[in-house]
Motif scaffolding. Sequence first.
Motif: not given
Length: 109
Positions: A82-109
């Motif tokens: 699904g979609w993750m949003i950098a400013s609201s990572p908890a809105l739609n988050a990975l539900d994993h017992s050991r790991y977490d992943v979230w978006v920092l930014r897009c590469i713009t160049s």
Amino acid sequence: MASPLAAQHQNAVSAPGAVLRALDKVDGKTIDITVPSGGAVDAFGLTVELADCRYPAENPTGDAFAFLIIRDIDASEVDFQGWMIASSPALNALDHSRYDVWVLRCITS
């Protein structure tokens, strides 16, 4: 009338990739990973695929929206899709017992 978030998403530009942060909750280690759009990388015990990363056309340093598919390396089932949003990572988050992943930014160049 559209919400500000929806309006921002409608005027988005696709980026060539994204920068994500991964956390191993057991040992507290974090790593930043760069994933190209349409590509995948392994981080800790996960395979992270990036389908798309979008950012506001008027503000390239603004909020990032990334569509991710995340799986355990040893399993074929999807842990997150699904979609993750950098400013609201908890809105739609990975539900994993050991790991977490979230978006920092897009590469713009």
